[in-house]
Design a protein around this motif. Sequence first.
Motif, PDB file in Angstrom:
ATOM      1  N   UNK A 182     -29.455  32.258 -36.771  1.00 47.22           N
ATOM      2  CA  UNK A 182     -28.204  31.898 -37.439  1.00 47.22           C
ATOM      3  C   UNK A 182     -27.129  32.893 -37.033  1.00 47.22           C
ATOM      4  N   UNK A 183     -25.974  32.386 -36.642  1.00 49.85           N
ATOM      5  CA  UNK A 183     -24.832  33.225 -36.289  1.00 49.85           C
ATOM      6  C   UNK A 183     -23.754  32.999 -37.350  1.00 49.85           C
ATOM      7  N   UNK A 184     -23.522  34.008 -38.182  1.00 54.15           N
ATOM      8  CA  UNK A 184     -22.696  33.846 -39.387  1.00 54.15           C
ATOM      9  C   UNK A 184     -21.416  34.673 -39.258  1.00 54.15           C
ATOM     10  N   UNK A 185     -20.280  34.007 -39.409  1.00 55.14           N
ATOM     11  CA  UNK A 185     -18.995  34.690 -39.445  1.00 55.14           C
ATOM     12  C   UNK A 185     -18.305  34.399 -40.772  1.00 55.14           C
TER      13      UNK A 185
ATOM     14  N   UNK B  75     -36.015  25.543 -26.254  1.00 53.82           N
ATOM     15  CA  UNK B  75     -37.012  26.561 -26.587  1.00 53.82           C
ATOM     16  C   UNK B  75     -36.577  27.462 -27.741  1.00 53.82           C
ATOM     17  N   UNK B  76     -35.277  27.606 -27.923  1.00 53.96           N
ATOM     18  CA  UNK B  76     -34.713  28.426 -28.994  1.00 53.96           C
ATOM     19  C   UNK B  76     -33.518  27.666 -29.557  1.00 53.96           C
ATOM     20  N   UNK B  77     -33.288  27.797 -30.875  1.00 48.38           N
ATOM     21  CA  UNK B  77     -32.188  27.076 -31.512  1.00 48.38           C
ATOM     22  C   UNK B  77     -31.254  28.072 -32.195  1.00 48.38           C
ATOM     23  N   UNK B  78     -29.959  27.909 -31.961  1.00 47.25           N
ATOM     24  CA  UNK B  78     -28.924  28.720 -32.609  1.00 47.25           C
ATOM     25  C   UNK B  78     -28.140  27.830 -33.562  1.00 47.25           C
ATOM     26  N   UNK B  79     -27.952  28.300 -34.791  1.00 47.52           N
ATOM     27  CA  UNK B  79     -27.099  27.627 -35.771  1.00 47.52           C
ATOM     28  C   UNK B  79     -25.810  28.419 -35.903  1.00 47.52           C
TER      29      UNK B  79
END
Length: 246
Positions: free
Chosen positions: A100-103, A51-55
């Motif tokens: 988007x999870x950006x480090x 249902x939800x997508x995390x990159x």
Amino acid sequence: MPGESSFVSLSREGAVGVITLHREPFNSYDDRLLFELDSAWGRAAVDPGVRVVVLEADGKHFCAGAYLGNDRQERPTGSPRLTPWDQFDLVRSIPKPTIAAVQGGCVGGGQRMVFPCDLIFCSDDAFFVDPTAALGIGGIQSHLHTWFYGPRLAKEMIWSGNRLPAKRLYEMGSVNRLYPRQELRDAARAFAAEIADVDPPVLRQAKRASNMTTDIMGMHYISSRMAELMDTEQPLTLRSPTHGSP
């Protein structure tokens, strides 16, 4: 989940699909990685359980931009080659929320992986940088930078090659949330799980309405012009940038 590959994986945690870049050392992309990433987005889009997508990305940096080594890998023979706009539109048009999870560093074309996502969460040490002008390439991503960062900040970024800290972009509203690096991944997945409880048709319609609004404001045209410019851009002139590297 089937279809895992060497540079990109797709897994699922409940109703949350998680796409992970894991190309050491800095997740630089070539034709092969982009093919695998497009494939992962496509599978997540049609999976009824997602249902939800995390990159997200493993390692010190989210993406160090294009891979410039001599051992660049090609996509599988006979597989479709998407234009930069097609890749952008593929993610933007997925009828599910995307985060988007950006480090660390998100460099050059690595930003094109992040821009089409609905939300951007960053570690407090994250930064965005575009060294293409220092490499002798003019303007291939300027349209998108101007849209997402504003014209003055976009020019500063491209002309100087200086880093834009995620904190500065958070204060402008271009980044949704900041977390300590060690909390980023869990926080992104937790928020994704939270909104996954909302009725999917409601999420889909809300996203469609928002995207239609930004298209009316010129988003689709701007991104299309970016793709056209990339298609006609002069070949890459390999020069060592003086700053802006991870």
